[in-house]
Design a protein around this motif. Sequence first.
Motif, PDB file in Angstrom:
ATOM      1  N   VAL A  72       0.857  -1.180   0.000  1.00  0.00           N
ATOM      2  CA  VAL A  72       0.000   0.000   0.000  1.00  0.00           C
ATOM      3  C   VAL A  72       0.900   1.240   0.000  1.00  0.00           C
ATOM      4  O   VAL A  72       1.894   1.297   0.723  1.00  0.00           O
ATOM      5  CB  VAL A  72      -0.932   0.001   1.229  1.00  0.00           C
ATOM      6  N   VAL A  73       0.554   2.215  -0.815  1.00  0.00           N
ATOM      7  CA  VAL A  73       1.357   3.429  -0.907  1.00  0.00           C
ATOM      8  C   VAL A  73       1.331   4.163   0.430  1.00  0.00           C
ATOM      9  O   VAL A  73       0.399   4.006   1.228  1.00  0.00           O
ATOM     10  CB  VAL A  73       0.834   4.352  -2.026  1.00  0.00           C
ATOM     11  N   PRO A  74       2.371   4.962   0.725  1.00  0.00           N
ATOM     12  CA  PRO A  74       2.377   5.723   1.976  1.00  0.00           C
ATOM     13  C   PRO A  74       1.109   6.565   2.129  1.00  0.00           C
ATOM     14  O   PRO A  74       0.688   7.243   1.198  1.00  0.00           O
ATOM     15  CB  PRO A  74       3.627   6.607   1.821  1.00  0.00           C
ATOM     16  N   GLY A  75       0.505   6.497   3.286  1.00  0.00           N
ATOM     17  CA  GLY A  75      -0.738   7.210   3.549  1.00  0.00           C
ATOM     18  C   GLY A  75      -1.980   6.457   3.140  1.00  0.00           C
ATOM     19  O   GLY A  75      -3.100   6.872   3.467  1.00  0.00           O
ATOM     20  N   GLY A  76      -1.809   5.348   2.428  1.00  0.00           N
ATOM     21  CA  GLY A  76      -2.971   4.592   1.963  1.00  0.00           C
ATOM     22  C   GLY A  76      -3.756   3.941   3.084  1.00  0.00           C
ATOM     23  O   GLY A  76      -4.975   3.812   3.003  1.00  0.00           O
ATOM     24  N   GLY A  77      -3.061   3.518   4.137  1.00  0.00           N
ATOM     25  CA  GLY A  77      -3.765   2.889   5.250  1.00  0.00           C
ATOM     26  C   GLY A  77      -4.771   3.816   5.892  1.00  0.00           C
ATOM     27  O   GLY A  77      -5.861   3.397   6.290  1.00  0.00           O
ATOM     28  N   ARG A  78      -4.420   5.095   6.011  1.00  0.00           N
ATOM     29  CA  ARG A  78      -5.357   6.084   6.583  1.00  0.00           C
ATOM     30  C   ARG A  78      -6.598   6.209   5.716  1.00  0.00           C
ATOM     31  O   ARG A  78      -7.717   6.344   6.218  1.00  0.00           O
ATOM     32  CB  ARG A  78      -4.650   7.424   6.705  1.00  0.00           C
ATOM     33  N   LEU A  79      -6.426   6.159   4.393  1.00  0.00           N
ATOM     34  CA  LEU A  79      -7.572   6.271   3.488  1.00  0.00           C
ATOM     35  C   LEU A  79      -8.473   5.037   3.567  1.00  0.00           C
ATOM     36  O   LEU A  79      -9.693   5.139   3.396  1.00  0.00           O
ATOM     37  CB  LEU A  79      -7.082   6.458   2.053  1.00  0.00           C
ATOM     38  N   LEU A  80      -7.886   3.882   3.819  1.00  0.00           N
ATOM     39  CA  LEU A  80      -8.658   2.639   3.845  1.00  0.00           C
ATOM     40  C   LEU A  80      -9.396   2.423   5.162  1.00  0.00           C
ATOM     41  O   LEU A  80     -10.403   1.717   5.199  1.00  0.00           O
ATOM     42  CB  LEU A  80      -7.725   1.448   3.599  1.00  0.00           C
ATOM     43  N   ALA A  81      -8.901   3.007   6.237  1.00  0.00           N
ATOM     44  CA  ALA A  81      -9.494   2.776   7.557  1.00  0.00           C
ATOM     45  C   ALA A  81     -10.908   3.323   7.619  1.00  0.00           C
ATOM     46  O   ALA A  81     -11.198   4.412   7.143  1.00  0.00           O
ATOM     47  CB  ALA A  81      -8.624   3.421   8.633  1.00  0.00           C
ATOM     48  N   GLY A  82     -11.806   2.552   8.191  1.00  0.00           N
ATOM     49  CA  GLY A  82     -13.171   3.018   8.421  1.00  0.00           C
ATOM     50  C   GLY A  82     -14.147   2.733   7.305  1.00  0.00           C
ATOM     51  O   GLY A  82     -15.342   2.991   7.453  1.00  0.00           O
ATOM     52  N   GLY A  83     -13.687   2.213   6.166  1.00  0.00           N
ATOM     53  CA  GLY A  83     -14.583   1.901   5.075  1.00  0.00           C
ATOM     54  C   GLY A  83     -14.654   0.405   4.825  1.00  0.00           C
ATOM     55  O   GLY A  83     -13.912  -0.379   5.420  1.00  0.00           O
ATOM     56  N   ARG A  84     -15.562   0.020   3.956  1.00  0.00           N
ATOM     57  CA  ARG A  84     -15.645  -1.373   3.525  1.00  0.00           C
ATOM     58  C   ARG A  84     -14.782  -1.515   2.284  1.00  0.00           C
ATOM     59  O   ARG A  84     -15.072  -0.940   1.244  1.00  0.00           O
ATOM     60  CB  ARG A  84     -17.090  -1.764   3.236  1.00  0.00           C
ATOM     61  N   VAL A  85     -13.721  -2.280   2.396  1.00  0.00           N
ATOM     62  CA  VAL A  85     -12.731  -2.399   1.333  1.00  0.00           C
ATOM     63  C   VAL A  85     -13.079  -3.595   0.455  1.00  0.00           C
ATOM     64  O   VAL A  85     -13.256  -4.718   0.946  1.00  0.00           O
ATOM     65  CB  VAL A  85     -11.316  -2.566   1.911  1.00  0.00           C
ATOM     66  N   VAL A  86     -13.181  -3.343  -0.853  1.00  0.00           N
ATOM     67  CA  VAL A  86     -13.435  -4.407  -1.821  1.00  0.00           C
ATOM     68  C   VAL A  86     -12.298  -4.389  -2.841  1.00  0.00           C
ATOM     69  O   VAL A  86     -12.155  -3.432  -3.603  1.00  0.00           O
ATOM     70  CB  VAL A  86     -14.788  -4.230  -2.545  1.00  0.00           C
TER      71      VAL A  86
END
Length: 271
Positions: free
Chosen positions: A176-190
Amino acid sequence: MREWWREITGLVLPVACAGCGLPRTELCRPCAAALDGVPPRRVRPSPEPPGLPVVRAAAPYENAVRAVLLAHKERGALGLAGALGRALAGAVRAGEGRLGDGGPLLLVPVPSARRSTGARGHDPVRRIALAAAGELRCDGAPARVLAVLRQRRPVADQAGLGARQRQANLAGALEVVPGGGRLLAGGRVVLVDDLMTTGATLAEAARAVHRVLDSPPASPRAFPPALPRVTSGAASRAIEPVVTRVRTGPGALSAAVVSASPSAFEINWNC
């Protein structure tokens, strides 16, 4: 410039159905129905790679569906992205239930190698994912595309590799690119892709995403460790699983694809 030229030529030159060759239409009604005319189903490759999330597919990879996917990916028939996106959106709906509940719906496309994207002149999976997100938003789902996965090292050409060889070839290849984890947190990832064959790519993508998400206690699942990449002629390597925990609730992970190998449907025909 290459994409612009393809869009222009698609408007002015005669076309034929990408699925069956019927003239004067880019995709005829029967071939469109082959993509999304039946309810999507859960699919499982055999053998199933460790760490593969639940995957749903719109159609088996055969006949017209195969021809349409190849026309879009390899021949730059960009106008097919809408139909492929509708099929992918159907697979996402089948796995996510009430689309307006549970936070944003984050479609994460599986990345192609830079050399492949450059040779094709476009990124087919990302284009299909964008079309699918548009379809889902029309249904009221807060869907968006997050292209946060990238290849961290080169991999060998997958053609000719068996299931275990593909797992070894791809293990540890995505991040995952730097900062990507913050964008993914809290949503439903598909995780989304155009095609699933052995499931090795989706399993590796799931490993990379789980690595950046804080995982609450849950049932342990196995993911393959990073192994040296293989070449197309190399023998398969043994893959010893390591234990990782799977996120549940916000950040839960699933996968959806336009198409999968017919055998993956047949062994789950009653699922």
